[in-house]
Design an enzyme around this catalytic site. Structure first.
Site, PDB file in Angstrom:
ATOM      1  N   ARG A  40       0.854  -1.190   0.000  1.00 12.93           N
ATOM      2  CA  ARG A  40       0.000   0.000   0.000  1.00 12.93           C
ATOM      3  C   ARG A  40       0.891   1.241   0.000  1.00 12.93           C
ATOM      4  O   ARG A  40       1.294   1.729   1.068  1.00 12.93           O
ATOM      5  CB  ARG A  40      -0.918  -0.005   1.220  1.00 12.93           C
ATOM      6  CG  ARG A  40      -1.888  -1.186   1.241  1.00 12.93           C
ATOM      7  CD  ARG A  40      -2.671  -1.203   2.553  1.00 12.93           C
ATOM      8  NE  ARG A  40      -3.626  -2.306   2.592  1.00 12.93           N
ATOM      9  CZ  ARG A  40      -4.386  -2.594   3.647  1.00 12.93           C
ATOM     10  NH1 ARG A  40      -4.285  -1.843   4.744  1.00 12.93           N
ATOM     11  NH2 ARG A  40      -5.232  -3.604   3.611  1.00 12.93           N
ATOM     12  N   ASP A  84       2.164   5.054  -0.207  1.00 15.08           N
ATOM     13  CA  ASP A  84       1.617   6.307   0.314  1.00 15.08           C
ATOM     14  C   ASP A  84       1.376   7.311  -0.804  1.00 15.08           C
ATOM     15  O   ASP A  84       1.825   7.123  -1.943  1.00 15.08           O
ATOM     16  CB  ASP A  84       2.586   6.922   1.325  1.00 15.08           C
ATOM     17  CG  ASP A  84       2.667   6.135   2.621  1.00 15.08           C
ATOM     18  OD1 ASP A  84       1.706   5.414   2.933  1.00 15.08           O
ATOM     19  OD2 ASP A  84       3.697   6.243   3.312  1.00 15.08           O
ATOM     20  N   ARG A 113      11.439   5.649   3.815  1.00 12.90           N
ATOM     21  CA  ARG A 113      11.637   7.096   3.829  1.00 12.90           C
ATOM     22  C   ARG A 113      12.362   7.548   5.098  1.00 12.90           C
ATOM     23  O   ARG A 113      13.147   8.510   5.070  1.00 12.90           O
ATOM     24  CB  ARG A 113      10.303   7.817   3.681  1.00 12.90           C
ATOM     25  CG  ARG A 113       9.687   7.645   2.285  1.00 12.90           C
ATOM     26  CD  ARG A 113       8.228   8.089   2.258  1.00 12.90           C
ATOM     27  NE  ARG A 113       8.089   9.465   2.728  1.00 12.90           N
ATOM     28  CZ  ARG A 113       6.936   9.979   3.137  1.00 12.90           C
ATOM     29  NH1 ARG A 113       5.826   9.239   3.141  1.00 12.90           N
ATOM     30  NH2 ARG A 113       6.878  11.231   3.532  1.00 12.90           N
TER      31      ARG A 113
END
Length: 255
Positions: free
Chosen positions: A50, A52, A202
């Site tokens: 999934r 972002d 990230r």
């Protein structure tokens, strides 16, 4: 009811992420709407990851169940027709076993992060790289990254909103390479793991950028990891440099 695996490429900039939401446009929502053009009913597809808002994909994998037997090539062509003009492409479709699952059968996810180091703004790659003004030390970032390889408690490197039951993950690879570009350098971070925590990639890249810039020592990465505290993480980098590039299965459904 035959099941189909879909390999999907998309530009994440216009979307509020992969997962369907009420209101904002999402990649899942767009693909399900295209499926409804082929077989008019509600469709629910499952994906390997999934992503972002703002994150891109060159090798996302999802599966769908359809009522009729579609030729896989015709299915991909029809979906691409109904997806226009959204920046989403069905690269391939294949028939898979009725119990095959895009998420749960995956052995590994692979991500790429592109970081551009130069004073001049990004033009052609704006929205597809993270640009920083400062120069970066490749060797220092590689040393810092080595502390993260293997099985660890990655609490420091996951979002406080992460819904994973455990922060323990095994990171199989963090490879960083440097490439000359006009008046700067592009650093490419490649990460492999069976699964990732929310914002893990990230968070790692943002922390390693601080090492490359000289604000952190490489050993501080190990200290931050051992702290098991989100407060010890470096800055989380923006999403638009991140790409889901590949999902690995016991047998490649597209091979």
């Amino acid at each position: 009811m035959p099941r189909y695996a879909l390999k999907i490429e998309y530009d994440g900039l216009p979307f509020a992420g992969w997962q369907r939401q009420d209101g904002p446009e999402t990649v899942q929502g767009a693909v399900e709407a295209a499926l409804a053009k082929l077989e008019p009913r509600a469709h629910t597809i499952a994906a390997a990851g999934r992503t972002d808002a703002g994150v891109h994909a060159t090798g996302q994998v999802a599966h769908c169940d359809l009522d009729r037997d579609w030729d896989p090539f015709r299915l991909s062509e029809a979906l691409n027709y109904h997806l226009k003009p959204a920046p989403i492409a069905i690269l391939a479709a294949r028939v898979v076993a009725p119990d095959w699952h895009a998420r749960f059968d995956a052995l590994e996810r692979r991500y790429l992060f592109r970081l551009l180091s130069r004073r001049a703004p990004a033009t052609h790659d704006k929205g597809y790289v993270w640009r920083v003004n400062n120069s970066l030390d490749l060797a220092a970032m590689q040393t810092g990254a080595a502390h993260l390889i293997g099985q660890h408690d990655f609490t420091t490197f996951r979002s406080t909103m992460c819904q994973a039951k455990s922060p323990i993950k095994t990171l199989d690879e963090v490879t960083i390479t440097e490439h000359a570009v006009p008046y700067g350098h592009e650093f490419r971070f490649r990460l492999r793991a069976r699964s990732f925590l929310h914002n893990q990639v990230r968070s790692i890249v943002g922390t390693l950028e601080r090492v490359g810039a000289g604000s952190w020592t490489a050993d501080r990465v190990a200290e931050a990891l051992a702290a098991k505290s989100r407060a010890e993480c470096g800055p989380v980098c923006p999403p638009h440099g991140l790409y889901l590039t590949e999902v690995v299965y016991p047998e490649d459904p597209f091979g």
